[in-house]
Design a protein around this motif. Structure first.
Motif, PDB file in Angstrom:
ATOM      1  N   LEU A 105       0.802  -1.231   0.000  1.00  0.00           N
ATOM      2  CA  LEU A 105       0.000   0.000   0.000  1.00  0.00           C
ATOM      3  C   LEU A 105       0.834   1.280   0.000  1.00  0.00           C
ATOM      4  O   LEU A 105       0.367   2.319  -0.482  1.00  0.00           O
ATOM      5  N   PHE A 106       2.042   1.215   0.557  1.00  0.00           N
ATOM      6  CA  PHE A 106       2.813   2.451   0.721  1.00  0.00           C
ATOM      7  C   PHE A 106       4.156   2.439  -0.017  1.00  0.00           C
ATOM      8  O   PHE A 106       4.436   3.356  -0.787  1.00  0.00           O
ATOM      9  N   LEU A 107       4.981   1.423   0.221  1.00  0.00           N
ATOM     10  CA  LEU A 107       6.334   1.465  -0.312  1.00  0.00           C
ATOM     11  C   LEU A 107       6.379   1.322  -1.832  1.00  0.00           C
ATOM     12  O   LEU A 107       7.045   2.104  -2.516  1.00  0.00           O
ATOM     13  N   ILE A 108       5.668   0.348  -2.376  1.00  0.00           N
ATOM     14  CA  ILE A 108       5.675   0.162  -3.834  1.00  0.00           C
ATOM     15  C   ILE A 108       5.063   1.373  -4.547  1.00  0.00           C
ATOM     16  O   ILE A 108       5.659   1.883  -5.503  1.00  0.00           O
ATOM     17  N   PRO A 109       3.895   1.893  -4.110  1.00  0.00           N
ATOM     18  CA  PRO A 109       3.383   3.119  -4.752  1.00  0.00           C
ATOM     19  C   PRO A 109       4.333   4.315  -4.603  1.00  0.00           C
ATOM     20  O   PRO A 109       4.470   5.109  -5.534  1.00  0.00           O
ATOM     21  N   PHE A 110       4.990   4.429  -3.448  1.00  0.00           N
ATOM     22  CA  PHE A 110       5.949   5.518  -3.243  1.00  0.00           C
ATOM     23  C   PHE A 110       7.076   5.433  -4.264  1.00  0.00           C
ATOM     24  O   PHE A 110       7.468   6.442  -4.854  1.00  0.00           O
ATOM     25  N   CYS A 111       7.591   4.223  -4.492  1.00  0.00           N
ATOM     26  CA  CYS A 111       8.665   4.039  -5.484  1.00  0.00           C
ATOM     27  C   CYS A 111       8.172   4.383  -6.888  1.00  0.00           C
ATOM     28  O   CYS A 111       8.889   5.027  -7.657  1.00  0.00           O
ATOM     29  N   ALA A 112       6.947   3.942  -7.219  1.00  0.00           N
ATOM     30  CA  ALA A 112       6.386   4.221  -8.548  1.00  0.00           C
ATOM     31  C   ALA A 112       6.228   5.727  -8.760  1.00  0.00           C
ATOM     32  O   ALA A 112       6.558   6.257  -9.825  1.00  0.00           O
ATOM     33  N   ILE A 113       5.736   6.433  -7.732  1.00  0.00           N
ATOM     34  CA  ILE A 113       5.579   7.890  -7.825  1.00  0.00           C
ATOM     35  C   ILE A 113       6.956   8.555  -7.956  1.00  0.00           C
ATOM     36  O   ILE A 113       7.132   9.494  -8.738  1.00  0.00           O
ATOM     37  N   GLY A 114       7.944   8.053  -7.195  1.00  0.00           N
ATOM     38  CA  GLY A 114       9.295   8.599  -7.277  1.00  0.00           C
ATOM     39  C   GLY A 114       9.889   8.455  -8.668  1.00  0.00           C
ATOM     40  O   GLY A 114      10.507   9.385  -9.192  1.00  0.00           O
ATOM     41  N   ILE A 115       9.688   7.292  -9.283  1.00  0.00           N
ATOM     42  CA  ILE A 115      10.180   7.062 -10.644  1.00  0.00           C
ATOM     43  C   ILE A 115       9.485   8.014 -11.618  1.00  0.00           C
ATOM     44  O   ILE A 115      10.135   8.646 -12.458  1.00  0.00           O
ATOM     45  N   TRP A 116       8.176   8.110 -11.503  1.00  0.00           N
ATOM     46  CA  TRP A 116       7.401   8.980 -12.392  1.00  0.00           C
ATOM     47  C   TRP A 116       7.812  10.454 -12.225  1.00  0.00           C
ATOM     48  O   TRP A 116       7.975  11.175 -13.218  1.00  0.00           O
ATOM     49  N   ALA A 117       8.008  10.892 -10.969  1.00  0.00           N
ATOM     50  CA  ALA A 117       8.311  12.305 -10.709  1.00  0.00           C
ATOM     51  C   ALA A 117       9.728  12.699 -11.118  1.00  0.00           C
ATOM     52  O   ALA A 117       9.978  13.862 -11.440  1.00  0.00           O
ATOM     53  N   THR A 118      10.655  11.751 -11.111  1.00  0.00           N
ATOM     54  CA  THR A 118      12.041  12.105 -11.403  1.00  0.00           C
ATOM     55  C   THR A 118      12.442  11.861 -12.859  1.00  0.00           C
ATOM     56  O   THR A 118      13.474  12.375 -13.295  1.00  0.00           O
ATOM     57  N   PHE A 119      11.648  11.118 -13.600  1.00  0.00           N
ATOM     58  CA  PHE A 119      12.046  10.711 -14.955  1.00  0.00           C
ATOM     59  C   PHE A 119      12.298  11.911 -15.872  1.00  0.00           C
ATOM     60  O   PHE A 119      13.374  12.043 -16.454  1.00  0.00           O
ATOM     61  N   ASN A 120      11.326  12.811 -16.007  1.00  0.00           N
ATOM     62  CA  ASN A 120      11.487  13.959 -16.916  1.00  0.00           C
ATOM     63  C   ASN A 120      12.559  14.946 -16.465  1.00  0.00           C
ATOM     64  O   ASN A 120      13.354  15.402 -17.295  1.00  0.00           O
ATOM     65  N   PRO A 121      12.636  15.296 -15.174  1.00  0.00           N
ATOM     66  CA  PRO A 121      13.735  16.187 -14.763  1.00  0.00           C
ATOM     67  C   PRO A 121      15.125  15.596 -15.051  1.00  0.00           C
ATOM     68  O   PRO A 121      16.046  16.334 -15.394  1.00  0.00           O
ATOM     69  N   ILE A 122      15.247  14.288 -14.939  1.00  0.00           N
ATOM     70  CA  ILE A 122      16.542  13.659 -15.239  1.00  0.00           C
ATOM     71  C   ILE A 122      16.841  13.742 -16.733  1.00  0.00           C
ATOM     72  O   ILE A 122      17.968  14.037 -17.138  1.00  0.00           O
ATOM     73  N   LEU A 123      15.824  13.513 -17.565  1.00  0.00           N
ATOM     74  CA  LEU A 123      16.027  13.668 -19.012  1.00  0.00           C
ATOM     75  C   LEU A 123      16.426  15.096 -19.361  1.00  0.00           C
ATOM     76  O   LEU A 123      17.283  15.325 -20.213  1.00  0.00           O
ATOM     77  N   LEU A 124      15.803  16.067 -18.700  1.00  0.00           N
ATOM     78  CA  LEU A 124      16.172  17.470 -18.925  1.00  0.00           C
ATOM     79  C   LEU A 124      17.625  17.714 -18.525  1.00  0.00           C
ATOM     80  O   LEU A 124      18.353  18.449 -19.192  1.00  0.00           O
ATOM     81  N   SER A 125      18.046  17.094 -17.438  1.00  0.00           N
ATOM     82  CA  SER A 125      19.431  17.243 -16.996  1.00  0.00           C
ATOM     83  C   SER A 125      20.408  16.645 -18.007  1.00  0.00           C
ATOM     84  O   SER A 125      21.517  17.147 -18.175  1.00  0.00           O
ATOM     85  N   TRP A 126      19.986  15.579 -18.684  1.00  0.00           N
ATOM     86  CA  TRP A 126      20.831  14.982 -19.726  1.00  0.00           C
ATOM     87  C   TRP A 126      20.830  15.801 -21.017  1.00  0.00           C
ATOM     88  O   TRP A 126      21.572  15.505 -21.940  1.00  0.00           O
ATOM     89  N   GLY A 127      19.952  16.812 -21.096  1.00  0.00           N
ATOM     90  CA  GLY A 127      19.981  17.708 -22.245  1.00  0.00           C
ATOM     91  C   GLY A 127      18.768  17.628 -23.146  1.00  0.00           C
ATOM     92  O   GLY A 127      18.779  18.196 -24.252  1.00  0.00           O
ATOM     93  N   LEU A 128      17.697  16.927 -22.720  1.00  0.00           N
ATOM     94  CA  LEU A 128      16.481  16.871 -23.535  1.00  0.00           C
ATOM     95  C   LEU A 128      15.833  18.249 -23.562  1.00  0.00           C
ATOM     96  O   LEU A 128      15.531  18.837 -22.523  1.00  0.00           O
ATOM     97  N   LEU A 129      15.634  18.763 -24.763  1.00  0.00           N
ATOM     98  CA  LEU A 129      15.040  20.089 -24.928  1.00  0.00           C
ATOM     99  C   LEU A 129      13.534  19.962 -25.124  1.00  0.00           C
ATOM    100  O   LEU A 129      13.031  18.896 -25.489  1.00  0.00           O
ATOM    101  N   PRO A 130      12.776  21.047 -24.884  1.00  0.00           N
ATOM    102  CA  PRO A 130      11.318  20.990 -25.036  1.00  0.00           C
ATOM    103  C   PRO A 130      10.848  20.547 -26.425  1.00  0.00           C
ATOM    104  O   PRO A 130       9.764  19.970 -26.551  1.00  0.00           O
ATOM    105  N   ASP A 131      11.655  20.783 -27.459  1.00  0.00           N
ATOM    106  CA  ASP A 131      11.242  20.378 -28.809  1.00  0.00           C
ATOM    107  C   ASP A 131      11.593  18.920 -29.121  1.00  0.00           C
ATOM    108  O   ASP A 131      11.407  18.447 -30.245  1.00  0.00           O
ATOM    109  N   GLY A 132      12.118  18.186 -28.114  1.00  0.00           N
ATOM    110  CA  GLY A 132      12.427  16.764 -28.306  1.00  0.00           C
ATOM    111  C   GLY A 132      13.835  16.484 -28.786  1.00  0.00           C
ATOM    112  O   GLY A 132      14.225  15.329 -28.904  1.00  0.00           O
TER     113      GLY A 132
END
Length: 198
Positions: A105-132
């Motif tokens: 109920l808590f740990l697995i959903p927390f991990c899933a939310i963490g993955i979802w919340a950090t995925f795009n900011p990490i891609l931006l850090s690697w240099g992904l621009l808004p135009d793809g």
């Protein structure tokens, strides 16, 4: 159930190997920190710059890797902080039920939310621009600093490893609830020894 326990054992072995690697990273972190301190004082004494912002950042990068990758290892070994004045006196099945419910109920959903919340900011850090398209990595604002993208990626890796170990723990708790207590203990023992389960 045996297939699930085998999966749990595979995950546990991988986490154990990562724990072994972390031991060496701890030593490396201490060595880099020791060098930074000694170089700073000797450099002042002789009038030369023997350290750099890159080495200082490397020290906290290594510490961050230990911190991030250690989550799953800590969960596997039950070394996390518990308020166990009630829990310690419960039977194995009662503890497994509470741990199973908490994990599902808590740990697995927390991990899933963490993955979802950090995925795009990490891609931006690697240099992904808004135009793809891809641009340059995010780099430290300090002179001679290190790229930020690799260390930010460790946040995502931490959540993924914690999710995998959460699944492994849930399998073991479920096995105990279903009466596979001895099998679950064998998985733990075999994982510690790094032996195949028969």
């Amino acid at each position: 159930m045996h297939a699930l326990l085998r999966l749990s054992s595979i995950i546990d072995r991988a986490i154990e190997k990562i724990g072994g690697i972390l031991n060496w990273i701890v030593i490396l972190t201490i060595a880099v920190g020791f060098y930074n301190v000694v170089a700073r004082y000797i450099g002042r004494f002789i009038g030369l710059k023997l350290s750099s912002n890159g080495l200082i950042e490397l020290q906290w990068y290594l510490f961050s890797i230990i911190f991030c990758l250690g989550f799953a290892y800590i969960l596997k070994h039950g070394a996390n902080v518990r308020v166990d004045f009630l829990y310690a006196n419960w039977s194995e099945k009662q503890r497994s039920l509470v741990d199973f419910i908490g994990t599902i109920l808590f740990l697995i959903p927390f991990c899933a939310i963490g993955i979802w919340a950090t995925f795009n900011p990490i891609l931006l850090s690697w240099g992904l621009l808004p135009d793809g398209t891809w641009g340059t990595w995010e780099v430290s604002s300090d002179a001679d600093g290190l790229p930020r993208a690799p260390i930010k990626t460790m946040i995502l890796v931490a959540f993924l490893l914690l999710l995998l170990q959460s699944i492994s723990q849930a399998i073991k708790y479920f096995a105990i609830l279903m009466g596979y207590t001895q099998v679950a203990q064998v998985v733990e023992a075999e994982t510690e020894k790094n032996l195949p389960i028969e």
